[in-house]
Motif scaffolding. Structure first.
Motif, short mmCIF file in Angstrom:
data_model
loop_
_atom_site.label_atom_id
_atom_site.label_comp_id
_atom_site.label_asym_id
_atom_site.label_seq_id
_atom_site.Cartn_x
_atom_site.Cartn_y
_atom_site.Cartn_z
N ASP A 37 49.39 4.35 -88.30
CA ASP A 37 50.68 4.83 -87.79
C ASP A 37 51.73 3.73 -87.89
OD1 ASP A 37 49.58 7.26 -87.11
OD2 ASP A 37 49.38 6.81 -84.97
N GLN A 38 51.33 2.50 -87.52
CA GLN A 38 52.30 1.39 -87.55
C GLN A 38 52.73 1.10 -89.00
OE1 GLN A 38 49.67 1.43 -85.16
NE2 GLN A 38 51.37 2.03 -83.85
N ARG A 41 55.18 3.79 -89.99
CA ARG A 41 56.41 4.04 -89.24
C ARG A 41 57.29 2.82 -89.04
NH1 ARG A 41 55.23 8.00 -84.68
NH2 ARG A 41 56.38 6.45 -83.52
N LEU A 42 56.75 1.63 -89.10
CA LEU A 42 57.56 0.45 -88.79
C LEU A 42 58.51 0.13 -89.95
CD1 LEU A 42 54.89 -1.82 -87.07
CD2 LEU A 42 56.88 -0.77 -85.98
N PRO A 43 59.63 -0.55 -89.65
CA PRO A 43 60.61 -0.85 -90.71
C PRO A 43 60.00 -1.59 -91.89
CG PRO A 43 61.48 -1.42 -88.53
CD PRO A 43 60.04 -1.06 -88.34
N LEU A 248 47.61 3.91 -80.88
CA LEU A 248 47.18 5.22 -81.35
C LEU A 248 47.57 6.31 -80.36
CD1 LEU A 248 43.58 4.31 -82.56
CD2 LEU A 248 45.38 5.23 -83.99
N GLU A 249 47.47 6.00 -79.07
CA GLU A 249 47.70 7.02 -78.05
C GLU A 249 49.18 7.30 -77.85
OE1 GLU A 249 44.74 4.73 -75.27
OE2 GLU A 249 44.91 6.78 -74.55
N ALA A 253 56.03 4.60 -78.28
CA ALA A 253 56.31 3.56 -77.28
C ALA A 253 55.80 2.21 -77.76
CB ALA A 253 55.65 3.93 -75.95
N PHE A 254 54.64 2.21 -78.39
CA PHE A 254 54.08 0.95 -78.89
C PHE A 254 55.00 0.35 -79.96
CE2 PHE A 254 51.64 -1.62 -81.80
CZ PHE A 254 50.85 -2.40 -80.96
N ASP A 255 55.43 1.19 -80.91
CA ASP A 255 56.25 0.69 -82.01
C ASP A 255 57.59 0.16 -81.49
OD1 ASP A 255 54.19 1.56 -83.54
OD2 ASP A 255 55.27 3.17 -84.55
#
Ligand code: MLT
Length: 266
Positions: A37-38, A41-43, A248-249, A253-255
């Motif tokens: 996911d990171q 999704r991250l820049p 993952l959950e 919010a993590f990103d």
């Protein structure tokens, strides 16, 4: 992506480009896929790397039957980063990945520009904890990787995640069951041998983000707060609605927490 490093085939996932390199180090007994996911999704202005540690995912274990220690993993990462020609990196480790980050800091601190310590602990195992790891290693060797999935999943995910996102639990189960039983056993033995990193905390002289799932029972909010207090330049973000695997959950919010941190230190 893959390369032969120190005689083993090392595999990693990669996204983005740019002078800032962020290395995501996975938890036990998972692999670099936990960061997909990171990476998606991250820049793209950062170079994002998610290796499979020795013995996990598509990285081979090598012939030895020795415990997979945190130092062994850290040495592998150092050789691999040399191969990639990187200079200093931001190291983001979750749980066992955090133990590897501490080992990397102990040996190669000049190569670390920032640390992200997620759902991890600075302390070594208690004797009871070591015994539990030896028992898990023996059961996994005898009965296979599914034993680890059964034992660990209830503690990895928050109740709400298990209820609301059964597909995530399935993904996690598949990831654990795809790992070689011997690697799971050897890494459990390696974690039991890890050093107490608590004395190291006050020496960490790079910016640190401590992240913890609000419902994590393995590496608790209290432990995360103690780490934040002991590290000179650290901030803490607690992720609501997550247990041990907030990336993952609760990926959004993590990103957000990670992006704010990386932008603040740029
Ligand atoms: C992990 O997620 O890497 C494990 O929970 C670490 C541990 O067992 O201490």
């Amino acid at each position: 992506m893959q390369a032969t490093i120190d005689g083993i085939r090392m595999h990693w996932r990669e996204a983005g480009h740019g002078p800032r390199v962020v290395v995501f180090v996975h938890a036990f007994p998972l692999d670099g896929l936990m960061w997909e996911d990171q990476l998606r999704r991250l820049p793209r202005r950062w170079r994002l790397l998610a290796p499979d540690l020795r013995g996990f995912g598509m990285t081979r274990a090598g012939d030895s039957q020795e415990p997979l220690t945190m130092e062994r993993f850290a040495d592998d990462l150092a050789l691999w980063l040399e191969h990639l020609g990187t200079d200093r990196v931001t190291l983001c480790g979750l749980s066992m990945g955090g133990y590897v980050a501490f080992a990397f800091w102990r040996r190669y601190r000049e190569r670390v520009s920032a640390l992200v310590l997620c759902d991890t602990r600075a302390g070594a195992d208690s004797e009871e904890g070591r015994e539990a790891r030896r028992t898990l290693a023996a059961r996994v060797r005898a009965e296979g990787a599914q034993v680890a999935a059964e034992a660990l999943i209830p503690r990895l995910l928050a109740q709400g995640t298990r209820r609301g996102r059964p597909e995530l639990e399935q993904r996690l189960r598949a990831m654990i069951e795809s790992q070689p039983a011997e690697s799971i056993a050897r890494a459990a033995e390696g974690m039991a041998l890890r050093e107490d990193s608590t004395p190291l905390l006050r020496e960490i002289d790079v910016p640190v983000l401590v992240v913890v799932g609000g419902e994590d029972a393995i590496a608790t909010v209290e432990e995360a707060s103690r780490m934040r207090d002991a590290i000179p330049d650290a901030r803490l973000v607690e992720i609501a609605g997550a247990a041990h695997l907030p990336n993952l959950e609760q990926p959004a919010a993590f990103d957000t927490a990670l992006v704010h941190f990386l932008e603040a230190i740029e």
